[in-house]
Design an enzyme around this catalytic site. Structure first.
Site, PDB file in Angstrom:
ATOM      1  N   GLY A 182       2.774   2.012  10.722  1.00 47.58           N
ATOM      2  CA  GLY A 182       3.705   3.126  10.547  1.00 47.58           C
ATOM      3  C   GLY A 182       4.432   3.531  11.816  1.00 47.58           C
ATOM      4  N   ASN A 216       0.871  -1.183   0.000  1.00 50.42           N
ATOM      5  CA  ASN A 216       0.000   0.000   0.000  1.00 50.42           C
ATOM      6  C   ASN A 216       0.906   1.231   0.000  1.00 50.42           C
ATOM      7  OD1 ASN A 216      -1.761   2.072   0.557  1.00 50.42           O
ATOM      8  ND2 ASN A 216      -2.193   1.423   2.658  1.00 50.42           N
ATOM      9  N   LYS A 265       0.154   4.291  -0.250  1.00 54.08           N
ATOM     10  CA  LYS A 265      -0.450   5.494   0.370  1.00 54.08           C
ATOM     11  C   LYS A 265      -0.207   6.714  -0.531  1.00 54.08           C
ATOM     12  CE  LYS A 265       0.247   3.359   4.815  1.00 54.08           C
ATOM     13  NZ  LYS A 265       0.296   3.521   6.252  1.00 54.08           N
TER      14      LYS A 265
HETATM   15  C1  PEP Z   1      -0.543  -0.001   6.123  1.00 56.39           C
HETATM   16  O1  PEP Z   1      -0.646   1.168   5.890  1.00 56.39           O
HETATM   17  O2  PEP Z   1      -1.402  -0.770   5.697  1.00 56.39           O
HETATM   18  C2  PEP Z   1       0.589  -0.453   6.900  1.00 56.39           C
HETATM   19  C3  PEP Z   1       0.550  -1.638   7.405  1.00 56.39           C
HETATM   20  O3  PEP Z   1       1.651   0.437   7.063  1.00 56.39           O
HETATM   21  P1  PEP Z   1       3.104   0.099   7.659  1.00 56.39           P
HETATM   22  O4  PEP Z   1       3.557  -1.181   7.012  1.00 56.39           O
HETATM   23  O5  PEP Z   1       3.944   1.264   7.268  1.00 56.39           O
HETATM   24  O6  PEP Z   1       2.943  -0.059   9.129  1.00 56.39           O
END
Ligand code: PEP
Length: 255
Positions: A170, A9, A11
């Site tokens: 995150g 993802n 983002k």
């Molecule tokens: C996400 O946004 O789905 C996610 C799991 O982010 P991260 O891997 O950065 O924690």
């Protein structure tokens, strides 16, 4: 057996050139037949360009969609529009959509139904906040989020659930493999209650929350963890390929 599914993802990150370069770098390091599903979820505006360089061994989806098929909905994107530019998947109910953009269970159910009706496959995200975990509310929250969007009027053939504890997204704080397994087993049990045991056994449940190359294999090695939804670490080809390698090495769950 359940096939592992590792999804990135992206983002609201990258620029167009970096988005295309990232796909090419992932492709360069990906085995011709990885034996697991690998997907990328770029921002809306890069989808068409990414589709043009996407190899057949990879899947592409969007990070969100609207629940109407068209009309006066400024700034929204319909499921069919995503299909038109090469998406086969869409993420619905990501914690950032729930908690930053204020999407409710009612809205998410409409989105799940609209995406499936348009022929998209859905990653439906669920997960508790830190305060909810600390108050022993994790199962209550997961049950509510599952029942809000899924149930008798939604078939699960084209749905994957991503368990993403919000406190692990995150933050660098990954759920331990045991915590992930416990939540995944609970989700599978809830799906068995809501549908039946055979639907639950087939359901792919991804873990998301600070997954990296160094913890991917152990997380995906848990019996009910069928893949990963990866944020930050999916933006670097070497790290994402390391996670994919972990998914390939981890044994498949299910009958
Ligand atoms: C996400 O946004 O789905 C996610 C799991 O982010 P991260 O891997 O950065 O924690």
């Amino acid at each position: 057996m359940r096939r592992k599914f590792v999804a990135g993802n992206w983002k609201m990150n990258l620029n167009l050139a970096d988005a295309k370069a990232l796909v090419k770098a992932i492709q360069a390091g990906l085995p011709a037949k990885p034996g697991i599903d690998v997907g990328v979820f770029p921002p809306f505006v890069y989808l068409k360009s990414v589709a043009e360089v996407l190899p057949p061994s990879m899947i592409m989806g969007a990070q969100n969609c609207y629940f109407e098929a068209g009309g006066a909905f400024t700034g929204e994107v319909a499921p069919q529009m995503l299909k038109d530019v090469g998406c086969t998947w869409v993420i619905i109910g990501h914690s950032e959509r729930r908690h930053i953009l204020g999407e409710t269970g009612e809205v998410l159910k409409k989105k799940v139904k609209a995406a499936l009706a348009a022929g998209l496959r859905v990653i439906y995200c669920v997960g508790e906040l830190l305060a909810e975990r600390e108050a022993n509310q994790t199962e209550v929250v997961l049950r509510r989020q599952i029942r809000e969007a899924l149930g008798a009027d939604v078939t699960l053939d084209s749905v994957v659930i991503a368990y993403e504890p919000v406190w692990a997204i995150g933050t660098g704080k990954t759920a331990t493999p045991a915590q992930a397994q416990e939540a995944h087993a609970f989700i599978r049990g809830e799906i068995a209650n809501l549908y039946n045991g055979s639907v639950a056994d087939k359901l792919i449940i991804q873990y998301g929350g600070s997954v990296k190359a160094s913890n991917a294999q152990e997380l995906m090695g848990q019996p009910d963890v069928d893949g990963a939804l990866v944020g930050g670490a999916s933006l670097k080809a070497v790290e994402f390929l390391g996670i994919i390698k972990g998914g390939i090495a981890a044994p498949a769950g299910g009958k």
